[in-house]
Motif scaffolding. Structure first.
Motif, PDB file in Angstrom:
ATOM      1  N   LEU A  18      66.851 -20.524  43.712  1.00  0.00           N
ATOM      2  CA  LEU A  18      65.788 -20.256  42.738  1.00  0.00           C
ATOM      3  C   LEU A  18      64.488 -20.882  43.243  1.00  0.00           C
ATOM      4  CD1 LEU A  18      67.812 -21.040  39.492  1.00  0.00           C
ATOM      5  CD2 LEU A  18      67.193 -18.773  40.354  1.00  0.00           C
ATOM      6  N   ALA A  19      63.529 -20.041  43.611  1.00  0.00           N
ATOM      7  CA  ALA A  19      62.286 -20.530  44.213  1.00  0.00           C
ATOM      8  C   ALA A  19      61.056 -20.006  43.495  1.00  0.00           C
ATOM      9  CB  ALA A  19      62.242 -20.139  45.696  1.00  0.00           C
ATOM     10  N   GLY A  20      61.218 -19.597  42.261  1.00  0.00           N
ATOM     11  CA  GLY A  20      60.082 -19.073  41.502  1.00  0.00           C
ATOM     12  C   GLY A  20      59.190 -20.170  40.964  1.00  0.00           C
ATOM     13  N   THR A  44      50.781 -20.743  47.482  1.00  0.00           N
ATOM     14  CA  THR A  44      50.954 -20.175  46.145  1.00  0.00           C
ATOM     15  C   THR A  44      52.287 -20.529  45.505  1.00  0.00           C
ATOM     16  OG1 THR A  44      51.834 -18.116  47.080  1.00  0.00           O
ATOM     17  CG2 THR A  44      49.439 -18.231  46.687  1.00  0.00           C
ATOM     18  N   HIS A  45      53.283 -20.904  46.318  1.00  0.00           N
ATOM     19  CA  HIS A  45      54.617 -21.228  45.812  1.00  0.00           C
ATOM     20  C   HIS A  45      55.051 -22.582  46.367  1.00  0.00           C
ATOM     21  CE1 HIS A  45      54.492 -16.966  45.020  1.00  0.00           C
ATOM     22  NE2 HIS A  45      55.660 -16.993  44.414  1.00  0.00           N
ATOM     23  N   LYS A  46      55.647 -23.383  45.515  1.00  0.00           N
ATOM     24  CA  LYS A  46      56.047 -24.718  45.959  1.00  0.00           C
ATOM     25  C   LYS A  46      57.021 -24.672  47.123  1.00  0.00           C
ATOM     26  CE  LYS A  46      58.727 -27.528  43.503  1.00  0.00           C
ATOM     27  NZ  LYS A  46      59.212 -28.500  42.496  1.00  0.00           N
ATOM     28  N   LEU A  83      51.900 -29.573  43.591  1.00  0.00           N
ATOM     29  CA  LEU A  83      52.135 -29.803  45.016  1.00  0.00           C
ATOM     30  C   LEU A  83      51.712 -28.584  45.834  1.00  0.00           C
ATOM     31  CD1 LEU A  83      55.630 -31.587  45.016  1.00  0.00           C
ATOM     32  CD2 LEU A  83      53.423 -32.612  45.570  1.00  0.00           C
ATOM     33  N   ALA A  84      51.986 -27.393  45.310  1.00  0.00           N
ATOM     34  CA  ALA A  84      51.573 -26.175  46.001  1.00  0.00           C
ATOM     35  C   ALA A  84      50.057 -26.077  46.057  1.00  0.00           C
ATOM     36  CB  ALA A  84      52.155 -24.956  45.292  1.00  0.00           C
ATOM     37  N   GLU A 142      56.856 -11.681  49.548  1.00  0.00           N
ATOM     38  CA  GLU A 142      56.044 -11.583  50.761  1.00  0.00           C
ATOM     39  C   GLU A 142      55.587 -12.946  51.270  1.00  0.00           C
ATOM     40  OE1 GLU A 142      55.279  -8.980  52.741  1.00  0.00           O
ATOM     41  OE2 GLU A 142      56.732  -7.892  51.523  1.00  0.00           O
ATOM     42  N   VAL A 143      55.447 -13.931  50.370  1.00  0.00           N
ATOM     43  CA  VAL A 143      54.897 -15.215  50.788  1.00  0.00           C
ATOM     44  C   VAL A 143      55.886 -16.013  51.647  1.00  0.00           C
ATOM     45  CG1 VAL A 143      53.449 -15.321  48.737  1.00  0.00           C
ATOM     46  CG2 VAL A 143      55.634 -16.548  48.754  1.00  0.00           C
TER      47      VAL A 143
END
Length: 269
Positions: A9-11, A27-29, A20-21, A64-65
């Protein structure tokens, strides 16, 4: 013994940009660098060798990130890595993965769930959780570590613990579900899993009587799992991991620095 599906789970929590991001300019931690690699890369390296053939799913708001994260293309080309767009909550995101897997004609269970910031996860850890769940014929397993073993890794590794009659614990960001029927236990995490910070959420998820027992330390860990099992009609077991480092994830600046130190000792880049 068959291998599980591994879900990372990386949302974004609540769909918001993590501090932190933001500080790292991503855009994503899960893309925040630590010890020379994105957080997600450490997690992928930790889980991919758990089983040679286990499918790996990453739930993230924008797949995509992470396209350039080392290991993503390799695992995708090998047919092991799959992407799912995160939903508004943990349970909803898991439901999306289950549905996508079924559409692909595969059974997503048993399922081993961890997070995109759980950088100290290791193959031997997740194998032991899966083996325990299968051996004990559990419906769901929550991986935990005891307070003493966690603080032995670093005195600030955790500041809050769940206090039970027999021990104080923290979870290790790893959960196991046997089958679709066992998914009922995941209802406790609908809307997030930060129970220790919000008493009302414990009451809502587990019931007011269980909240009282938990808060007053009347239950042992196994007793608490039995109460949760009765509430959800699923056999829920806690699996005690001996290494306290498994309870450390990258949640804020403090735990980032601690995880960085532990990574340097345990998983040199």
């Amino acid at each position: 013994m068959s291998s599980p599906t591994v879900l990372i789970l990386a949302g974004k929590r609540d769909g918001k940009l993590d501090p932190l991001a933001e500080a790292a300019g991503v855009t994503h931690k899960c893309n925040v660098p630590i010890q020379g690699k994105p957080l997600l890369q450490w997690v992928l390296e930790g889980v991919k060798d758990g089983w040679a053939d286990a499918p790996i799913w990453v739930s993230i708001h924008d797949p995509e990130v992470i396209a350039d994260v080392p290991g993503v293309a390799e695992l995708t080309q090998a047919g092991r890595l799959h992407m799912s767009v995160s939903r508004d909550g943990i349970v909803e995101s898991i439901e999306a993965v289950i549905e996508q897997a079924k559409k692909q004609g595969t059974n997503p269970f048993p399922m081993l769930i961890t997070t995109g910031d759980n950088v100290l996860v290791a193959a031997e850890e997740i194998r032991s959780i899966h083996d325990f769940g299968m051996r004990e014929e559990a419906g769901a397993v929550i991986a935990i570590a005891e307070k003493a073993s966690i603080l032995a890794e670093h005195p600030e590794a955790q500041r809050r613990f769940y206090e039970f009659k027999d021990m104080a614990i923290s979870n290790c960001n790893a959960y196991w579900l046997r089958d679709a029927a066992s998914f009922r236990a995941a209802e406790a995490f609908r809307g997030g899993g930060q129970f220790i910070k919000t008493k009302g959420r414990i009451a809502q998820a587990f019931g007011i009587l269980n909240l009282i027992r938990f808060r007053l330390g009347w239950s042992t860990v196994d007793g608490a799992m039995a109460a949760i099992s009765r509430r959800f009609r699923v056999k829920v077991r806690a699996f005690l991991l001996t290494e306290g480092a498994y309870a450390v994830d990258v949640d804020n600046e403090r735990t980032y620095k601690i995880a960085e130190m532990l990574l340097a000792k345990r998983k040199p880049s």
